[in-house]
Design a protein around this motif. Structure first.
Motif, PDB file in Angstrom:
ATOM      1  N   SER A  23     -13.309 -21.051  -6.355  1.00  8.02           N
ATOM      2  CA  SER A  23     -14.364 -20.456  -7.172  1.00  8.02           C
ATOM      3  C   SER A  23     -13.947 -19.064  -7.654  1.00  8.02           C
ATOM      4  CB  SER A  23     -15.664 -20.377  -6.380  1.00  8.02           C
ATOM      5  OG  SER A  23     -15.504 -19.549  -5.261  1.00  8.02           O
ATOM      6  N   THR A  24     -14.671 -18.584  -8.645  1.00 12.18           N
ATOM      7  CA  THR A  24     -14.394 -17.289  -9.271  1.00 12.18           C
ATOM      8  C   THR A  24     -15.646 -16.432  -9.207  1.00 12.18           C
ATOM      9  OG1 THR A  24     -12.822 -18.276 -10.801  1.00 12.18           O
ATOM     10  CG2 THR A  24     -13.771 -16.186 -11.452  1.00 12.18           C
ATOM     11  N   ASN A  25     -15.456 -15.134  -8.941  1.00  8.02           N
ATOM     12  CA  ASN A  25     -16.567 -14.190  -8.971  1.00  8.02           C
ATOM     13  C   ASN A  25     -15.991 -12.789  -9.121  1.00  8.02           C
ATOM     14  OD1 ASN A  25     -18.971 -12.878  -8.806  1.00  8.02           O
ATOM     15  ND2 ASN A  25     -19.382 -13.371  -6.672  1.00  8.02           N
ATOM     16  N   PHE A  26     -15.868 -12.324 -10.372  1.00  8.68           N
ATOM     17  CA  PHE A  26     -15.332 -10.981 -10.586  1.00  8.68           C
ATOM     18  C   PHE A  26     -15.962 -10.323 -11.811  1.00  8.68           C
ATOM     19  CE2 PHE A  26     -12.417 -13.477 -13.172  1.00  8.68           C
ATOM     20  CZ  PHE A  26     -12.191 -12.675 -14.276  1.00  8.68           C
ATOM     21  N   ALA A  27     -15.886  -9.012 -11.826  1.00  9.18           N
ATOM     22  CA  ALA A  27     -16.381  -8.214 -12.947  1.00  9.18           C
ATOM     23  C   ALA A  27     -15.213  -7.447 -13.551  1.00  9.18           C
ATOM     24  CB  ALA A  27     -17.458  -7.238 -12.481  1.00  9.18           C
ATOM     25  N   TRP A  48     -18.863 -10.222 -16.561  1.00  6.59           N
ATOM     26  CA  TRP A  48     -18.899 -10.790 -15.212  1.00  6.59           C
ATOM     27  C   TRP A  48     -18.633 -12.275 -15.352  1.00  6.59           C
ATOM     28  CZ3 TRP A  48     -23.501 -13.377 -12.827  1.00  6.59           C
ATOM     29  CH2 TRP A  48     -23.245 -13.753 -11.511  1.00  6.59           C
ATOM     30  N   GLN A  49     -17.728 -12.778 -14.536  1.00  2.26           N
ATOM     31  CA  GLN A  49     -17.388 -14.201 -14.564  1.00  2.26           C
ATOM     32  C   GLN A  49     -17.574 -14.781 -13.178  1.00  2.26           C
ATOM     33  OE1 GLN A  49     -13.626 -15.025 -16.497  1.00  2.26           O
ATOM     34  NE2 GLN A  49     -13.783 -13.116 -17.628  1.00  2.26           N
ATOM     35  N   VAL A  86     -10.906  -4.052 -12.810  1.00  2.67           N
ATOM     36  CA  VAL A  86     -11.241  -5.392 -12.330  1.00  2.67           C
ATOM     37  C   VAL A  86     -11.697  -5.323 -10.882  1.00  2.67           C
ATOM     38  CG1 VAL A  86     -10.380  -7.729 -11.937  1.00  2.67           C
ATOM     39  CG2 VAL A  86      -9.574  -6.426 -13.904  1.00  2.67           C
ATOM     40  N   PHE A  87     -12.830  -5.972 -10.599  1.00  2.00           N
ATOM     41  CA  PHE A  87     -13.400  -6.037  -9.253  1.00  2.00           C
ATOM     42  C   PHE A  87     -13.590  -7.503  -8.889  1.00  2.00           C
ATOM     43  CE2 PHE A  87     -14.741  -2.196 -11.371  1.00  2.00           C
ATOM     44  CZ  PHE A  87     -14.435  -1.219 -10.439  1.00  2.00           C
ATOM     45  N   ASN A  88     -12.814  -7.991  -7.917  1.00  2.00           N
ATOM     46  CA  ASN A  88     -12.917  -9.377  -7.470  1.00  2.00           C
ATOM     47  C   ASN A  88     -13.833  -9.409  -6.249  1.00  2.00           C
ATOM     48  OD1 ASN A  88     -12.559 -11.934  -6.352  1.00  2.00           O
ATOM     49  ND2 ASN A  88     -10.418 -12.047  -7.042  1.00  2.00           N
ATOM     50  N   PHE A  89     -15.037  -9.957  -6.415  1.00  2.00           N
ATOM     51  CA  PHE A  89     -16.018  -9.977  -5.326  1.00  2.00           C
ATOM     52  C   PHE A  89     -15.711 -11.052  -4.286  1.00  2.00           C
ATOM     53  CE2 PHE A  89     -18.474  -8.500  -9.115  1.00  2.00           C
ATOM     54  CZ  PHE A  89     -18.522  -7.173  -8.738  1.00  2.00           C
TER      55      PHE A  89
END
Length: 115
Positions: free
Chosen positions: A30-34, A18-19, A57-60
């Motif tokens: 900003s970044t928020n993905f798993a 997770w990043q 890849v899941f980009n929240f």
């Protein structure tokens, strides 16, 4: 990460990361993905194996995602002291939302130099 190798013929496992942004330049997006990478290997004998290691890849941040499925073939060879692991793995994206590749080919060469 998990890796299960109870069988000499079939091994499997997975890696999850997770990043997310938490510091830095506020003007930068900003970044928020798993990313989840299941992997599976079926040993055919004589260094040949079937494999799969697609990365989901899941980009929240924008609710996009990509879920490919891969099935490829690999070969492990030893030449003198060097061990070569070569593989090719076509991957087809079964589910996706957003701009994602529909089809891709994952290839690799891994060299090991044991003492």
């Amino acid at each position: 990460m998990a890796f299960i190798a109870k069988s000499p013929v079939f091994q499997f496992g997975g890696l999850a990361t997770w990043q997310a942004s938490f510091a830095g330049d506020k003007n930068r997006p900003s970044t928020n993905f798993a990313a989840i990478q299941p992997f599976y290997f079926w040993q055919l004998g004589k260094g040949t194996y079937l494999r799969g290691a697609p990365t989901w890849v899941f980009n929240f941040k924008d609710d996009s995602y990509s879920i490919p499925l891969g099935l490829g073939i690999g070969q492990v060879l030893k030449m003198e002291k060097t061990v070569f692991n070569l593989f090719v793995e076509p991957q087809y994206t079964m589910l996706h939302k957003g701009t994602q590749p529909q089809f891709q080919v994952f290839m690799g060469i891994n060299l090991q130099f044991p003492n």
